[in-house]
Design a protein around this motif. Sequence first.
Motif, PDB file in Angstrom:
ATOM      1  N   ALA A   1     -73.105 -16.749 -16.756  1.00 25.76           N
ATOM      2  CA  ALA A   1     -74.041 -17.434 -15.896  1.00 25.76           C
ATOM      3  C   ALA A   1     -74.770 -18.300 -16.470  1.00 25.76           C
ATOM      4  CB  ALA A   1     -74.609 -16.415 -15.015  1.00 25.76           C
ATOM      5  N   PHE A   2     -75.521 -17.928 -17.827  1.00 24.01           N
ATOM      6  CA  PHE A   2     -76.264 -18.778 -18.267  1.00 24.01           C
ATOM      7  C   PHE A   2     -75.702 -20.160 -18.859  1.00 24.01           C
ATOM      8  CE2 PHE A   2     -77.175 -20.284 -23.008  1.00 24.01           C
ATOM      9  CZ  PHE A   2     -78.562 -20.814 -22.564  1.00 24.01           C
TER      10      PHE A   2
ATOM     11  N   SER B   1     -73.447 -27.010 -15.985  1.00 20.00           N
ATOM     12  CA  SER B   1     -73.592 -27.469 -14.662  1.00 20.00           C
ATOM     13  C   SER B   1     -74.513 -28.811 -14.545  1.00 20.00           C
ATOM     14  CB  SER B   1     -73.667 -26.727 -13.491  1.00 20.00           C
ATOM     15  OG  SER B   1     -74.939 -26.277 -13.520  1.00 20.00           O
ATOM     16  N   ARG B   2     -75.693 -28.476 -15.322  1.00 16.71           N
ATOM     17  CA  ARG B   2     -76.683 -29.403 -15.488  1.00 16.71           C
ATOM     18  C   ARG B   2     -76.533 -30.558 -16.260  1.00 16.71           C
ATOM     19  NH1 ARG B   2     -81.284 -25.851 -18.259  1.00 16.71           N
ATOM     20  NH2 ARG B   2     -82.580 -27.994 -18.220  1.00 16.71           N
ATOM     21  N   ALA B   3     -75.718 -30.316 -17.401  1.00 16.74           N
ATOM     22  CA  ALA B   3     -75.156 -31.335 -18.170  1.00 16.74           C
ATOM     23  C   ALA B   3     -74.181 -32.242 -17.447  1.00 16.74           C
ATOM     24  CB  ALA B   3     -74.546 -30.884 -19.622  1.00 16.74           C
ATOM     25  N   TYR B   4     -73.283 -31.632 -16.644  1.00 18.52           N
ATOM     26  CA  TYR B   4     -72.171 -32.465 -15.782  1.00 18.52           C
ATOM     27  C   TYR B   4     -72.928 -33.406 -14.974  1.00 18.52           C
ATOM     28  CZ  TYR B   4     -68.485 -32.897 -12.538  1.00 18.52           C
ATOM     29  OH  TYR B   4     -67.464 -33.538 -11.851  1.00 18.52           O
ATOM     30  N   SER B   5     -73.978 -32.868 -14.190  1.00 20.60           N
ATOM     31  CA  SER B   5     -74.649 -33.831 -13.527  1.00 20.60           C
ATOM     32  C   SER B   5     -75.108 -34.949 -13.956  1.00 20.60           C
ATOM     33  CB  SER B   5     -75.729 -32.937 -12.476  1.00 20.60           C
ATOM     34  OG  SER B   5     -76.731 -32.647 -13.144  1.00 20.60           O
ATOM     35  N   GLU B   6     -75.559 -34.869 -15.116  1.00 21.05           N
ATOM     36  CA  GLU B   6     -76.281 -36.062 -15.831  1.00 21.05           C
ATOM     37  C   GLU B   6     -75.370 -37.028 -16.516  1.00 21.05           C
ATOM     38  OE1 GLU B   6     -79.176 -36.737 -16.123  1.00 21.05           O
ATOM     39  OE2 GLU B   6     -79.998 -34.866 -15.277  1.00 21.05           O
ATOM     40  N   ILE B   7     -74.065 -36.544 -16.799  1.00 23.37           N
ATOM     41  CA  ILE B   7     -72.927 -37.188 -17.452  1.00 23.37           C
ATOM     42  C   ILE B   7     -72.045 -37.726 -16.580  1.00 23.37           C
ATOM     43  CG2 ILE B   7     -71.044 -36.988 -19.174  1.00 23.37           C
ATOM     44  CD1 ILE B   7     -72.851 -35.134 -20.981  1.00 23.37           C
ATOM     45  N   HIS B   8     -71.788 -36.885 -15.434  1.00 19.01           N
ATOM     46  CA  HIS B   8     -70.309 -37.347 -14.931  1.00 19.01           C
ATOM     47  C   HIS B   8     -70.842 -38.196 -13.373  1.00 19.01           C
ATOM     48  CE1 HIS B   8     -68.481 -34.680 -17.435  1.00 19.01           C
ATOM     49  NE2 HIS B   8     -67.573 -35.210 -17.246  1.00 19.01           N
ATOM     50  N   GLU B   9     -71.870 -38.686 -13.302  1.00 22.80           N
ATOM     51  CA  GLU B   9     -72.556 -39.308 -12.030  1.00 22.80           C
ATOM     52  C   GLU B   9     -71.607 -40.580 -11.895  1.00 22.80           C
ATOM     53  OE1 GLU B   9     -73.118 -40.141  -8.983  1.00 22.80           O
ATOM     54  OE2 GLU B   9     -74.847 -38.743  -9.221  1.00 22.80           O
ATOM     55  N   THR B  10     -71.007 -40.824 -10.669  1.00 21.01           N
ATOM     56  CA  THR B  10     -70.199 -41.834 -10.553  1.00 21.01           C
ATOM     57  C   THR B  10     -70.872 -43.117  -9.775  1.00 21.01           C
ATOM     58  OG1 THR B  10     -68.855 -40.916  -8.923  1.00 21.01           O
ATOM     59  CG2 THR B  10     -67.913 -40.850 -11.156  1.00 21.01           C
TER      60      THR B  10
ATOM     61  N   VAL C   1     -79.105 -24.913  -3.027  1.00 19.73           N
ATOM     62  CA  VAL C   1     -80.096 -24.551  -3.815  1.00 19.73           C
ATOM     63  C   VAL C   1     -79.426 -23.451  -4.796  1.00 19.73           C
ATOM     64  CG1 VAL C   1     -82.274 -23.758  -3.981  1.00 19.73           C
ATOM     65  CG2 VAL C   1     -81.823 -25.221  -2.006  1.00 19.73           C
ATOM     66  N   ALA C   2     -79.768 -23.936  -6.007  1.00 20.35           N
ATOM     67  CA  ALA C   2     -78.676 -22.893  -6.986  1.00 20.35           C
ATOM     68  C   ALA C   2     -80.061 -22.047  -7.748  1.00 20.35           C
ATOM     69  CB  ALA C   2     -77.832 -23.573  -7.848  1.00 20.35           C
ATOM     70  N   ARG C   3     -79.436 -21.043  -8.290  1.00 16.47           N
ATOM     71  CA  ARG C   3     -80.440 -20.303  -9.181  1.00 16.47           C
ATOM     72  C   ARG C   3     -80.128 -20.682 -10.718  1.00 16.47           C
ATOM     73  NH1 ARG C   3     -80.656 -13.870  -9.095  1.00 16.47           N
ATOM     74  NH2 ARG C   3     -82.137 -14.293 -10.569  1.00 16.47           N
ATOM     75  N   GLU C   4     -81.018 -20.811 -11.476  1.00 11.10           N
ATOM     76  CA  GLU C   4     -80.965 -21.209 -12.840  1.00 11.10           C
ATOM     77  C   GLU C   4     -81.053 -20.005 -13.759  1.00 11.10           C
ATOM     78  OE1 GLU C   4     -82.120 -25.550 -14.080  1.00 11.10           O
ATOM     79  OE2 GLU C   4     -84.049 -24.021 -14.219  1.00 11.10           O
ATOM     80  N   ARG C   5     -80.280 -19.838 -14.720  1.00  8.26           N
ATOM     81  CA  ARG C   5     -79.833 -18.737 -15.384  1.00  8.26           C
ATOM     82  C   ARG C   5     -80.556 -18.614 -16.805  1.00  8.26           C
ATOM     83  NH1 ARG C   5     -77.160 -14.440 -12.939  1.00  8.26           N
ATOM     84  NH2 ARG C   5     -78.129 -13.535 -14.487  1.00  8.26           N
TER      85      ARG C   5
END
Lengths: 239, 327
Positions: free
Chosen positions: B67-68, B74-83, A137-141
């Motif tokens: 961090a932002f 990381s959100r974009a990575y999870s959408e694009i790099h799903e194998t 579970v991660a925090r969104e920034r």
Amino acid sequence: MVFSYELATPALRALAWVVDAAAIGTAAYVLNKIAGVLSGINSDWAGALGAVFFFLASIGYGIFFEWRWRGQTIGKRIFRLRVVDAQGLRLQFPQVAIRNLLRLVDSLPVFYLLGGSASLLTRRCQRLGDLAANTVVARERLMEEPDLEQIAPAKYNSLLLYPHLAARLRSLARPEVVGYAIEAVTQRDTYLPAARVELFGELADYFRGLVQFPPSVLEGLTDEQYVRSVLRVVMSSRV
Amino acid sequence: MIIDLPRFVAAERPYWDELNGLLSTMETEPERRMGMAEIQRLHYLNERCSADLSRLDTFARDPSLRAFLESLVSRAYSEIHETRAPIKFSWKNAILAFPRAFRRHLGAFQLSCAVTLLGCAFGWFAIHQDPHAKAVLMPFSHLSGSPGERVAKEEGAKEDRLSGVKSTFAAELMTHNIQVTILVFAMGLTWGFGTIVELFYNGVILGAVCADYIASGQGTFLTGWLLPHGAVEIPSVLLGGQAGFVLASALIGWGGRTSRADRLRAAAHDLFVIVAGAACLLIWAGIIESFVSQYHQPVMPYAAKIAFGVCELIALTVFLGWAGREQ
């Protein structure tokens, strides 16, 4: 590309869970009322629907929302938390289902004692369900622009007389220390006077160790004033 | 290296906002299909934001900005790099996935059966040796009395004691049995010890009940009472045990060289399918237990109930053993 997740603390997760528990209670109450309306027609069916609705609300709430909202429930959305795959990949439905089904063990013996202990003890703050589903579970920034005028007012800044040293300071200062310095300035009134003096002394020593400004520039500057001047240098556009 | 950070932020922020908006849309509308132009734009924005994050490493700045950007990338990575292949839902695939997953982990199911049988043998032996142990082994009010008296009472009943509450009773049975199955599965987290304890305990109760009724000469009643729903309910709990042992095996990882995360990732789909399949079977078992099992001779002949239970057992065996086999 290297990136890291900021993990949600167990305390923050517990707060999100309180919101979710309230949402489940409300959903179960509303569904029970809907089933109750049917009792006028057939009380047996109403009883059956009430039992099934309660079960679905308690088991299905987390599965439905975390799948529908990509790792978020109402509570997690409020506290800007998100369930993510531990390898950064897209969350799969079996992962969502497994981590929610295993709540049954995490909630043992009472109030998530087992799951809470696991999240305190594991490196990635994972409860048992997270370990099995391979999730964290991660925090969104959000984009947070610090208030530069509050941190370091745009007064005369003697460090800017030496732009080449200022530029060197900007490139050498570690982001996390800059973050500590911002926090120290914004929280200064909450510290005890002795602790404040010590904290700004340590921060000033760190920044002084990076770049040596001529002594005339630093003359008469307290440690706190020096740290504020450094922050202005690091964060302003002028070099 | 970034020379003027505010200018850099001002220049790049529209791209960050655009990527954030695109990802939010994808997250709130998961069934939405993107066009080629939109996919290309997502790829471009992801690469641009990733490059921005790399460039930010060269500059000291409030870590919240980093961090932002990390959160965004990381959100974009999870959408694009799903194998992993996306799961395409179809009723046929959903139904056949269950027996296929079951057969992939047959050893775990056999272990589940063995532990339960061991519990049965223990319960049988305990009741046989000490009939007074019933209260301890079977702490349920409807099982505490004499089997002969119960059979006489059930067969001589003039009224339907479940009249008007059959559906409610069925729903309570379903939800309770599903919870038990989930618990048996979830106890796999204790490296399988919890699953063994749960299965053994269920076996003890089953063995003790069987010993008690058979010793009283009520074997036919027992078979007619248990078989219609037990033919599905007991295998479902065993399936929960199977899932628990698969989970335990993935956690322990005997002899394998893959990481625990990879083992759990590989097992996740089958675990979910087996538990979901068992839950579906328990819905059927709950209905049968409420509407069929509770009625005895002369209302419902034992032969018919036993025949029905045997048919269910054969159908379940055929389904789990042969459905969806590759030609």
